[in-house]
Design a protein around this motif. Structure first.
Motif, PDB file in Angstrom:
ATOM      1  N   GLY A  31       0.829  -1.202   0.000  1.00 54.19           N
ATOM      2  CA  GLY A  31       0.000   0.000   0.000  1.00 54.19           C
ATOM      3  C   GLY A  31       0.861   1.249   0.000  1.00 54.19           C
ATOM      4  O   GLY A  31       2.082   1.183  -0.151  1.00 54.19           O
ATOM      5  N   VAL A  32       0.217   2.380   0.198  1.00 57.84           N
ATOM      6  CA  VAL A  32       0.925   3.665   0.154  1.00 57.84           C
ATOM      7  C   VAL A  32       1.451   4.018   1.543  1.00 57.84           C
ATOM      8  O   VAL A  32       0.740   3.912   2.535  1.00 57.84           O
ATOM      9  CB  VAL A  32      -0.039   4.773  -0.350  1.00 57.84           C
ATOM     10  N   LEU A  33       2.730   4.429   1.597  1.00 55.53           N
ATOM     11  CA  LEU A  33       3.362   4.788   2.877  1.00 55.53           C
ATOM     12  C   LEU A  33       3.855   6.226   2.807  1.00 55.53           C
ATOM     13  O   LEU A  33       4.618   6.598   1.921  1.00 55.53           O
ATOM     14  CB  LEU A  33       4.529   3.830   3.170  1.00 55.53           C
ATOM     15  N   LYS A  34       3.425   7.034   3.777  1.00 56.34           N
ATOM     16  CA  LYS A  34       3.870   8.435   3.841  1.00 56.34           C
ATOM     17  C   LYS A  34       5.056   8.524   4.798  1.00 56.34           C
ATOM     18  O   LYS A  34       5.023   7.952   5.885  1.00 56.34           O
ATOM     19  CB  LYS A  34       2.728   9.326   4.328  1.00 56.34           C
ATOM     20  N   THR A  35       6.090   9.258   4.378  1.00 59.13           N
ATOM     21  CA  THR A  35       7.323   9.311   5.191  1.00 59.13           C
ATOM     22  C   THR A  35       7.438  10.589   6.027  1.00 59.13           C
ATOM     23  O   THR A  35       8.492  10.870   6.579  1.00 59.13           O
ATOM     24  CB  THR A  35       8.574   9.196   4.280  1.00 59.13           C
ATOM     25  N   ASP A  36       6.353  11.359   6.131  1.00 50.85           N
ATOM     26  CA  ASP A  36       6.407  12.646   6.850  1.00 50.85           C
ATOM     27  C   ASP A  36       6.880  12.512   8.293  1.00 50.85           C
ATOM     28  O   ASP A  36       7.570  13.392   8.815  1.00 50.85           O
ATOM     29  CB  ASP A  36       5.016  13.307   6.855  1.00 50.85           C
ATOM     30  N   HIS A  37       6.491  11.408   8.956  1.00 50.61           N
ATOM     31  CA  HIS A  37       6.818  11.266  10.384  1.00 50.61           C
ATOM     32  C   HIS A  37       7.773  10.105  10.664  1.00 50.61           C
ATOM     33  O   HIS A  37       7.933   9.696  11.816  1.00 50.61           O
ATOM     34  CB  HIS A  37       5.532  11.118  11.194  1.00 50.61           C
ATOM     35  N   VAL A  38       8.395   9.576   9.612  1.00 47.06           N
ATOM     36  CA  VAL A  38       9.440   8.562   9.800  1.00 47.06           C
ATOM     37  C   VAL A  38      10.684   9.270  10.325  1.00 47.06           C
ATOM     38  O   VAL A  38      11.033  10.358   9.858  1.00 47.06           O
ATOM     39  CB  VAL A  38       9.750   7.828   8.467  1.00 47.06           C
ATOM     40  N   LEU A  39      11.350   8.674  11.314  1.00 50.03           N
ATOM     41  CA  LEU A  39      12.578   9.268  11.850  1.00 50.03           C
ATOM     42  C   LEU A  39      13.771   8.760  11.042  1.00 50.03           C
ATOM     43  O   LEU A  39      13.978   7.559  10.924  1.00 50.03           O
ATOM     44  CB  LEU A  39      12.746   8.899  13.331  1.00 50.03           C
ATOM     45  N   PHE A  40      14.548   9.695  10.479  1.00 50.92           N
ATOM     46  CA  PHE A  40      15.747   9.342   9.714  1.00 50.92           C
ATOM     47  C   PHE A  40      16.975   9.653  10.550  1.00 50.92           C
ATOM     48  O   PHE A  40      17.131  10.770  11.064  1.00 50.92           O
ATOM     49  CB  PHE A  40      15.808  10.123   8.398  1.00 50.92           C
ATOM     50  N   ILE A  41      17.826   8.648  10.706  1.00 48.40           N
ATOM     51  CA  ILE A  41      19.109   8.853  11.391  1.00 48.40           C
ATOM     52  C   ILE A  41      20.196   8.533  10.367  1.00 48.40           C
ATOM     53  O   ILE A  41      20.276   7.410   9.875  1.00 48.40           O
ATOM     54  CB  ILE A  41      19.250   7.933  12.629  1.00 48.40           C
ATOM     55  N   ALA A  42      20.993   9.528  10.025  1.00 48.06           N
ATOM     56  CA  ALA A  42      22.087   9.316   9.062  1.00 48.06           C
ATOM     57  C   ALA A  42      23.402   9.270   9.824  1.00 48.06           C
ATOM     58  O   ALA A  42      23.534   9.844  10.906  1.00 48.06           O
ATOM     59  CB  ALA A  42      22.112  10.436   8.033  1.00 48.06           C
ATOM     60  N   ALA A  43      24.368   8.557   9.264  1.00 48.20           N
ATOM     61  CA  ALA A  43      25.662   8.438   9.943  1.00 48.20           C
ATOM     62  C   ALA A  43      26.781   8.354   8.918  1.00 48.20           C
ATOM     63  O   ALA A  43      26.594   7.831   7.813  1.00 48.20           O
ATOM     64  CB  ALA A  43      25.675   7.191  10.827  1.00 48.20           C
ATOM     65  N   GLY A  44      27.927   8.869   9.288  1.00 45.18           N
ATOM     66  CA  GLY A  44      29.092   8.791   8.408  1.00 45.18           C
ATOM     67  C   GLY A  44      30.348   9.148   9.170  1.00 45.18           C
ATOM     68  O   GLY A  44      30.295   9.852  10.187  1.00 45.18           O
ATOM     69  N   ALA A  45      31.478   8.647   8.688  1.00 45.71           N
ATOM     70  CA  ALA A  45      32.755   8.942   9.352  1.00 45.71           C
ATOM     71  C   ALA A  45      33.245  10.339   8.989  1.00 45.71           C
ATOM     72  O   ALA A  45      33.887  11.017   9.792  1.00 45.71           O
ATOM     73  CB  ALA A  45      33.789   7.894   8.957  1.00 45.71           C
ATOM     74  N   PHE A  46      32.961  10.772   7.757  1.00 41.46           N
ATOM     75  CA  PHE A  46      33.398  12.075   7.248  1.00 41.46           C
ATOM     76  C   PHE A  46      34.899  12.278   7.455  1.00 41.46           C
ATOM     77  O   PHE A  46      35.345  13.294   7.984  1.00 41.46           O
ATOM     78  CB  PHE A  46      32.593  13.217   7.912  1.00 41.46           C
ATOM     79  N   HIS A  47      35.687  11.274   7.014  1.00 43.77           N
ATOM     80  CA  HIS A  47      37.151  11.384   7.075  1.00 43.77           C
ATOM     81  C   HIS A  47      37.649  12.319   5.987  1.00 43.77           C
ATOM     82  O   HIS A  47      38.422  13.235   6.228  1.00 43.77           O
ATOM     83  CB  HIS A  47      37.803  10.003   6.879  1.00 43.77           C
ATOM     84  N   VAL A  48      37.202  12.042   4.747  1.00 45.57           N
ATOM     85  CA  VAL A  48      37.678  12.801   3.585  1.00 45.57           C
ATOM     86  C   VAL A  48      36.833  14.059   3.408  1.00 45.57           C
ATOM     87  O   VAL A  48      37.359  15.137   3.171  1.00 45.57           O
ATOM     88  CB  VAL A  48      37.609  11.924   2.299  1.00 45.57           C
TER      89      VAL A  48
END
Length: 464
Positions: free
Chosen positions: A314-331
């Protein structure tokens, strides 16, 4: 304790049982989780307006970024998906598109709700399964009164049955008790299992069809094909598992499951996007077109901001999904992300590198500490292992030194060091080290076993 009603301090206390340090990161995810409860309890007109504060975690590998997100989802009983940003490609390139993470979340939510519903109907399904197994063992009498072949009635009963029906019923009850006591688990019976007609149907020339349409088309074709029952000869133990799955599925309303799952994913879902630094232009020189990486960032924008995605359920709305992004950001650095995407992750948390003292605590305190894992594995062989405090100190020092000299892979280095330390013991159990033995891990043993590891500056042989 009701997980949906935990206060931020209680959430941090729960995370502390598994993750050492990173207080700032824990505080921020705890606030994000509590804010969901606050939104659900706000006035209806404001609920739609309150959006989650997505989090960007910055830190080297092995410091606990993924573990914090995973434990948080488990604590909240929320659908959770972990994806690597580097696997996605811009629309038009060959590869996974970013919407697939939302489809994965919907799938995860459906599995969670289905598992809970199965648990609710388990008792009813088990009764039906018991009767089915009993019918395979002792077929009931036919309606015309003719009796199918049945084993002799219980010899301990002195009373002689007055009819075939009574004999049949008594024998069935006798075998029902045997089944419940688990005395017939290895006995083989014939059962009828329903199987789909086609499985996944391949489509020639389907290159232009998107992933959702392809899945829906396959489901439709599979649904049209007749499900033929086939006979299988299995043990009663196996039959119970197969039939329980079938009966549970019959008792569950899948439309209700999908509706509840989509609501759960939309309101409480967590998507963890790892390696987000790898989609920054110029972060990996010579490894593909920069335009594709920036394109992935632009494709991420509407998903993170809030959009409607078609999934097979079915249809899923992402308005209230929690996004957690991660990265080392070395370069690269977070400011190298396109400005619009930076704005979608307003909370930034920098995770600190682990010290030697952190390693000591990681080996001692968490419920899933490595030392406890090895204790549990050797307990299975009835062999006990005891780590002295100074030995744990030496293991932590060794892991910290190797991280400093070679590549810093955080707490994952402890696995390399302990594996090297206990390799010989693990090989000798149970042939040379018999059950009932206690292995004492001392500082001297650690120094002796890891001497070669520490002296070898190259260390390439031992790096995982």
């Amino acid at each position: 304790m009701d997980s949906s009603n935990l206060t931020p301090q209680q959430i941090v206390a729960e995370l502390d049982k598994y993750i050492i340090g990173q207080v700032e990161a824990k505080r921020n995810v705890a606030i994000a989780l509590r804010n969901r409860w606050r939104r659900m309890n706000a006035s209806p007109e404001m609920q739609a307006e309150i959006v989650p504060n997505n989090i960007l975690m910055i830190g080297a590998t092995g410091v606990g970024k993924t573990e914090i997100a995973r434990r948080l989802a488990k604590l909240a009983d929320a659908p959770f998906v972990k994806v690597e940003a580097s696997k996605f490609t811009e629309v038009g390139y060959v590869g996974r598109d970013v919407e697939s993470m939302v489809r994965d979340l919907a799938e995860q939510a459906v599995n969670m709700v289905k598992a809970r519903k199965k648990e609710e109907v388990k008792e009813r399904a088990a009764q039906v399964v018991e009767e089915t197994i009993l019918d395979a063992l002792i077929p009931p009498l036919r309606s015309n009164g003719a009796r199918t072949e049945t084993p002799a009635y219980d010899s301990n009963t002195t009373e002689v049955p007055s009819s075939d029906a009574e004999l049949n019923e008594r024998t069935r009850n006798h075998f029902r008790e045997k089944i419940r006591r688990g005395e017939l688990e290895d006995r083989k019976i014939d059962i009828s299992v329903k199987q789909g007609g086609g499985g996944n149907v391949g489509m020639i020339g389907a290159g232009m069809i998107d992933e959702v349409s392809m899945m829906n088309l396959q489901d439709m074709i599979s649904g049209m094909m007749p499900k033929k029952p086939r006979k299988r000869k299995v043990t009663i133990g196996e039959a119970r598992k197969i039939l329980l799955e079938e009966e549970s599925a019959k008792l569950i309303d899948m439309d209700e499951v999908k509706e509840e799952a989509l609501h759960k994913a939309a309101e409480t879902g967590i998507i963890f996007i790892d390696e987000i630094d790898k989609i920054v232009s110029g972060s990996q020189k010579g490894s593909g077109p920069d335009v594709s990486r920036e394109g992935v960032q632009r494709d991420l924008l509407p998903i993170v901001e809030g959009s409607t995605v078609n999934t097979k359920h079915g249809v899923l709305k992402t308005d209230h999904v929690l996004f957690i992004a991660a990265g080392a950001f070395h370069v690269s650095k977070p400011s190298d992300l396109i400005p619009e995407l930076q704005g979608r992750f307003p909370i930034r948390v920098e995770l600190t590198s682990l010290t030697k003292d952190d390693f000591v605590r990681i080996l001692k305190e968490p419920r899933n500490a490595l030392t406890r894992q090895y204790e549990a594995m050797l307990e299975a062989e009835d062999v006990h292992i005891h780590f002295a405090d100074d030995a744990i100190d030496a293991i932590a020092q060794a892991a910290f030194d190797i991280n400093s000299e070679v590549e810093n892979i955080g707490a994952r280095r402890l696995q390399t060091v302990i594996s090297r330390l206990l390799n010989e013991h693990l090989f000798d159990v149970p042939d040379k080290i018999v059950s009932g033995t206690t292995i004492q891990v001392t500082k001297k043993m650690v120094d002796d076993r890891l001497k070669g590891l520490m002296k070898n500056k190259d260390l390439s042989e031992y790096i995982l």
